[in-house]
Design an enzyme around this catalytic site. Structure first.
Site, mmCIF file in Angstrom:
data_model
loop_
_atom_site.group_PDB
_atom_site.id
_atom_site.type_symbol
_atom_site.label_atom_id
_atom_site.label_comp_id
_atom_site.label_asym_id
_atom_site.label_seq_id
_atom_site.Cartn_x
_atom_site.Cartn_y
_atom_site.Cartn_z
ATOM 1 N N GLU A 241 90.001 -4.134 37.110
ATOM 2 C CA GLU A 241 89.366 -3.166 36.219
ATOM 3 C C GLU A 241 90.294 -2.025 35.793
ATOM 4 O OE1 GLU A 241 85.155 -2.189 36.859
ATOM 5 O OE2 GLU A 241 85.263 -3.425 38.666
ATOM 6 N N HIS A 257 92.893 -22.704 56.104
ATOM 7 C CA HIS A 257 92.271 -24.032 56.115
ATOM 8 C C HIS A 257 92.131 -24.625 54.718
ATOM 9 C CE1 HIS A 257 91.100 -23.909 60.429
ATOM 10 N NE2 HIS A 257 91.150 -22.609 60.214
ATOM 11 N N LYS A 352 77.902 -7.255 28.557
ATOM 12 C CA LYS A 352 76.560 -6.680 28.743
ATOM 13 C C LYS A 352 75.773 -6.688 27.436
ATOM 14 C CE LYS A 352 77.363 -3.774 32.795
ATOM 15 N NZ LYS A 352 77.405 -2.403 33.343
#
Length: 360
Positions: A241, A257, A352
Site C-alpha cells: 500500500e 514444507h 470499491k
C-alpha cells in the site's frame, strides 16, 4: 537514487498527504489508544457476557490486522480459541459466550457490516470499534458498546487505535494479563529507537533507510514465525500500500514444507530479483532458529538475496511493535525511492466503486 533519502525536504515534497507524520507519531498514538481501551464503559457488555468461551474479530485490511496481532501476541496466554474473520459471513459457532469485536476504521466496510449484523441479530455479545460510520450508528441503535477512535487517518496508519484498545478491553475482561504493561514498555522503546528512523537521520545511521535501499528494485518476500507471523503480514501489506510494490509473506516452519521447493527453478524474470526478508529474534526458540538456519543453508544455492531483520525490546509486544514501526518506515522510504506519494491507494478506491455498483 539513494541520494533523495539524504534530503528531508525532497522526502517531504513527495509525501503530500503526510504519511511520515503518522508513522512518526506511532508511539504517541499507542498511548492514546491504551487510554481509550482503559476508559471505555464496559458495563453494558459485562451484563451480556458472564463467561467468554471464544473470541472472534471481524474486520478487513488494516482494520483486521489488530486482531491477528493480538492473537499472535497472546498465543500461549489465551485459554479460549480465537478466530479472525476477514469475511462477510460470520462463523457458525458463535453463541452467548462468544465475544465478537467488530473493527472497521471508517465504520462502513461492507464485509464487516454484513458479518456484524449477522452476529448482532443472533444476540451474541459484541464490541464495536470505528471512527464513526454505519457501525457506530447501528451499535448505538442496538445498545452495544462502541469504542470510538479518532478519524482522519488511512486505516493502515491507525493501527494503534485498531489493536490496542481491544487488547486493553480484553485484559479488563480477564481474557489475558500483562497487555497494558507491555504497551507502556513498547512506547518507551519506540520513543528511543524511532529517532534513528526519521527522515533527518542519514542513511548510514538509519536502519529503515538502509533496508529500503537494499530492497529497492527487488521482489520482496517477508518471512516470520509464531508471534511474528502477523508482523510479517503487516510488513507485506505496508509494502503493497505505501511502496506500491508486489510482495508476499509466509511463516516458518510451514514454508519449509512447500515454498522452499518453489525456489528450486526460479523463473528467469525472478532470478536475482527475489529478496527474502526474514524476521528474527535473539530470543527465538532453538527449534525455530534451527529451522530458519537450515532453510537458509538450502536456499543459499539459489539466485536470490536474504536479509535478516532482528527485533528489539524486552517484552514480546515491544519486539513486535518495533518491527512494525521499522516496517512502516521502510515502506515509506521505498515509496520515496519509487517516486510515489505513499498515501493514495487508487486501485482499492477503484475496486470499491466497482463493487458498490455490482452489489447495489
Amino acid at each position: 537514487m539513494a541520494e533523495i533519502l539524504e534530503a528531508p525536504s525532497s522526502i517531504a515534497a513527495l509525501d503530500k498527504h503526510k504519511m511520515e507524520e503518522a508513522i512518526r507519531s506511532f508511539p504517541g498514538y499507542c498511548m492514546e489508544a491504551l487510554k481509550l481501551g482503559m476508559e471505555v464503559n464496559l458495563e453494558p457488555l459485562e451484563k451480556r457476557i458472564r463467561k467468554i468461551s471464544s473470541l472472534v474479530f471481524l474486520g478487513m485490511g488494516g482494520s483486521a490486522i489488530g486482531g491477528s496481532l493480538l492473537k499472535d501476541w497472546a498465543y500461549d496466554r489465551l485459554k479460549v480459541p480465537v478466530e479472525v474473520c476477514r469475511n462477510p459471513k460470520a462463523p457458525s459457532f458463535l453463541n452467548e459466550e462468544t465475544l465478537t469485536i467488530a473493527v472497521s476504521y471508517s465504520g462502513n466496510t461492507y464485509e464487516t457490516l454484513r458479518a456484524f449484523r449477522e452476529v448482532a441479530d443472533r444476540g451474541s455479545p459484541v464490541l464495536t470499534v470505528s471512527s464513526g460510520g454505519k457501525l457506530a450508528e447501528e451499535s448505538s441503535r442496538r445498545g452495544l458498546v462502541h469504542l470510538k477512535v479518532p478519524g482522519g487517518f488511512q486505516p493502515r496508519a491507525a493501527l494503534p487505535y485498531l489493536m490496542i484498545p481491544a487488547g486493553a478491553v480484553l485484559e479488563r475482561l480477564g481474557v489475558f494479563e500483562g497487555f497494558r504493561r507491555e504497551v507502556e514498555d513498547a512506547v518507551r522503546l519506540l520513543g528511543k529507537a524511532g529517532g534513528s528512523m526519521k527522515p533527518e537521520t542519514s542513511v548510514d545511521e538509519n536502519p529503515a533507510k538502509r533496508l529500503a535501499v537494499t530492497l529497492y528494485g527487488s521482489l520482496p518476500a517477508v518471512y516470520g514465525f509464531r508471534e511474528y507471523a502477523s508482523v510479517a503480514y503487516r510488513f507485506k501489506t505496508q509494502l503493497n500500500e505505501n511502496s506500491k510494490i508486489f510482495c508476499k509473506y509466509d511463516v516458518f516452519p510451514e514454508l519449509n514444507h512447500n515454498e522452499i521447493v518453489g525456489m528450486e527453478k526460479l523463473q528467469p524474470f525472478l532470478s536475482g530479483k527475489l529478496h527474502l526478508v526474514i524476521l528474527r529474534d535473539g530470543r527465538e526458540p532453538a527449534e525455530i532458529k534451527a529451522m530458519i538456519e537450515a532453510f537458509q543453508e538450502v536456499v543459499s544455492q539459489f539466485s536470490l538475496q536474504i536479509t535478516e531483520v532482528y527485533a528489539e525490546g524486552e517484552t514480546r509486544l515491544s519486539r513486535m511493535l518495533y518491527l512494525i514501526h521499522l516496517a512502516d518506515y521502510v515502506s515509506f522510504y521505498l515509496a520515496v525511492l519509487n517516486g510515489v506519494d505513499p498515501t493514495p491507494i487508487s486501485s482499492i478506491a477503484s475496486l470499491k466503486r466497482r463493487l458498490e455498483g455490482k452489489l447495489s
